[in-house]
Design a protein around this motif. Structure first.
Motif, PDB file in Angstrom:
ATOM      1  N   SER A 122       0.743  -1.425   0.377  1.00 34.44           N
ATOM      2  CA  SER A 122      -0.351  -0.041   0.064  1.00 34.44           C
ATOM      3  C   SER A 122       0.657   1.381   0.180  1.00 34.44           C
ATOM      4  CB  SER A 122      -1.043   0.184   0.913  1.00 34.44           C
ATOM      5  OG  SER A 122      -0.199   0.112   2.505  1.00 34.44           O
ATOM      6  N   LYS A 125      -0.971   7.940   1.375  1.00 37.26           N
ATOM      7  CA  LYS A 125      -1.088   8.503   0.192  1.00 37.26           C
ATOM      8  C   LYS A 125      -1.160  10.341   0.216  1.00 37.26           C
ATOM      9  CE  LYS A 125      -4.462   5.443  -1.693  1.00 37.26           C
ATOM     10  NZ  LYS A 125      -3.197   4.453  -0.573  1.00 37.26           N
ATOM     11  N   ARG A 243     -11.455  18.947   4.363  1.00 33.32           N
ATOM     12  CA  ARG A 243     -11.390  17.901   3.820  1.00 33.32           C
ATOM     13  C   ARG A 243     -12.378  18.076   3.046  1.00 33.32           C
ATOM     14  NH1 ARG A 243      -9.504  13.437   6.724  1.00 33.32           N
ATOM     15  NH2 ARG A 243     -12.178  12.835   7.092  1.00 33.32           N
ATOM     16  N   SER A 251      -8.096  10.225   1.992  1.00 35.26           N
ATOM     17  CA  SER A 251      -6.677   9.610   2.496  1.00 35.26           C
ATOM     18  C   SER A 251      -5.726  10.866   3.011  1.00 35.26           C
ATOM     19  CB  SER A 251      -6.098   9.026   0.805  1.00 35.26           C
ATOM     20  OG  SER A 251      -6.146   9.771   0.869  1.00 35.26           O
ATOM     21  N   THR A 253      -4.966  13.198   5.621  1.00 36.53           N
ATOM     22  CA  THR A 253      -5.165  12.845   6.987  1.00 36.53           C
ATOM     23  C   THR A 253      -3.409  14.261   7.169  1.00 36.53           C
ATOM     24  OG1 THR A 253      -3.701  10.992   7.118  1.00 36.53           O
ATOM     25  CG2 THR A 253      -5.786  10.712   7.320  1.00 36.53           C
ATOM     26  N   ALA A 256      -0.999  12.489   6.092  1.00 43.87           N
ATOM     27  CA  ALA A 256      -0.947  12.553   4.148  1.00 43.87           C
ATOM     28  C   ALA A 256       0.149  13.454   4.233  1.00 43.87           C
ATOM     29  CB  ALA A 256      -2.367  12.799   3.674  1.00 43.87           C
ATOM     30  N   HIS A 259       4.222  12.130   4.701  1.00 43.88           N
ATOM     31  CA  HIS A 259       3.527  11.414   3.648  1.00 43.88           C
ATOM     32  C   HIS A 259       4.167  12.851   2.402  1.00 43.88           C
ATOM     33  CE1 HIS A 259       2.988   7.750   4.900  1.00 43.88           C
ATOM     34  NE2 HIS A 259       1.917   7.721   4.613  1.00 43.88           N
TER      35      HIS A 259
END
Length: 309
Positions: A122, A125, A243, A251, A253, A256, A259
């Motif tokens: 996975s 994101k 959001r 996705s 968050t 994220a 990421h």
């Protein structure tokens, strides 16, 4: 399974306790990991006691076969345990038996022939650069109280501008802030230094100038409405509001944003080893997953832009 109190003899029980002390004080594993590892090995001992018809002893451990471990793993899978959890179980068992070998208690080859369950891949994101910026800047527009708006912007700025986990951001103290560097305490109590870019520094300074509570240098910076330590749930709820306001995917968050920090650095030519250090990853293989994210983005751009894509 056999009750925990009767699963092992005194000798093995002492070894289990010594192993857990070693995990906590020497390897400094996170509390949740310690708890999970202890639970996994306890379940194995209970299974083994039932499997062998009596409390687990040193002789039982010496006689351990790969078939015994496979039988335990099969039972755990039949209880709907997923591959990721089974991999953690195997990791816990290997850790315990590696400890026994280091202490010259017992050595077993049984675990060496057990394959780790295949984990589903996975990819993280990540948000686009625009989405990440909008997430931070729009935060201030969703809160009427200036100090809370500044607080939430500062926390999200740390996630995106410094690649921090939300728990790391909320654990920061005044003593962790230096002129151009953040001292971050990550998983397992490991400390790393992260550059403090000007935009992030300004967002923290704005929050501190507006915060109605006086925070000591050794206390967490970020405070809740009544002055207590800020709960991560409040930041998660704020991003949930964002959001809806910005039309971001589910996705999106706080994590994220971390990421996105890694993905955007890599996309702009950042060195993978440097990104590993900034994120606080123990292994480079953990960081390498971002190369797949960046490759996917390149292919997507190619397909959308190339005349024959």
């Amino acid at each position: 399974m056999v009750d925990s109190a009767f699963a092992t003899d005194d000798f093995v029980r002492r070894q289990l306790a010594a192993w857990q002390r070693d995990l906590g004080s020497v390897r400094r594993l996170a509390d949740k990991t310690l708890e999970a590892y202890g639970r996994d090995v306890d379940q194995f001992m209970r299974f083994l006691a039932g499997h062998m018809g009596g409390p687990v002893t040193l002789a039982s451990l010496k006689a351990l076969r790969a078939a015994d471990i496979r039988a335990f793993m099969a039972q755990r899978r039949s209880e709907s345990l997923g591959s990721r959890s089974l991999a953690r179980v195997l990791s816990a068992l290997k850790s315990f038996f590696a400890f026994l070998e280091r202490e010259s208690v017992v050595r077993t080859e049984a675990l060496n022939v057990i394959r780790t369950p295949k984990l589903p891949k996975s990819l993280p994101k990540a948000l686009t650069v625009l989405e990440a910026r909008q997430t931070i800047t729009t935060t201030g527009e969703m809160e009427e109280r200036p100090w809370i708006a500044a607080r939430d912007m500062a926390v999200l700025s740390l996630c995106y501008g410094a690649g921090l986990r939300i728990s790391e951001a909320l654990a920061l103290t005044g003593a962790d802030l230096e002129a151009q560097v953040l001292r971050v305490t990550g998983k397992g109590g490991k400390v790393r230094l992260v550059p403090l870019i000007e935009a992030v520094r300004k967002s923290i300074d704005l929050y501190l100038s507006l915060c109605p509570y006086k925070v000591k240098a050794d206390e967490p910076l970020f405070r809740g409405l009544r002055g207590g330590v800020l709960s991560p749930r409040l930041i998660q709820l704020r991003v949930q509001q964002l959001r809806g306001a910005l039309g971001l995917p589910a996705s999106a968050t706080p994590h994220a944003l971390r990421h996105s920090f890694a993905t955007h650095l890599l996309g702009r030519g950042g060195d993978l080893r440097a990104i590993q250090e900034l994120l606080g990853h123990a292994s480079l293989s953990t960081t390498q997953i971002y190369t797949a994210v960046d490759t996917d983005r390149l292919l997507e751009s190619y397909r959308s832009a190339h005349p024959r894509g």
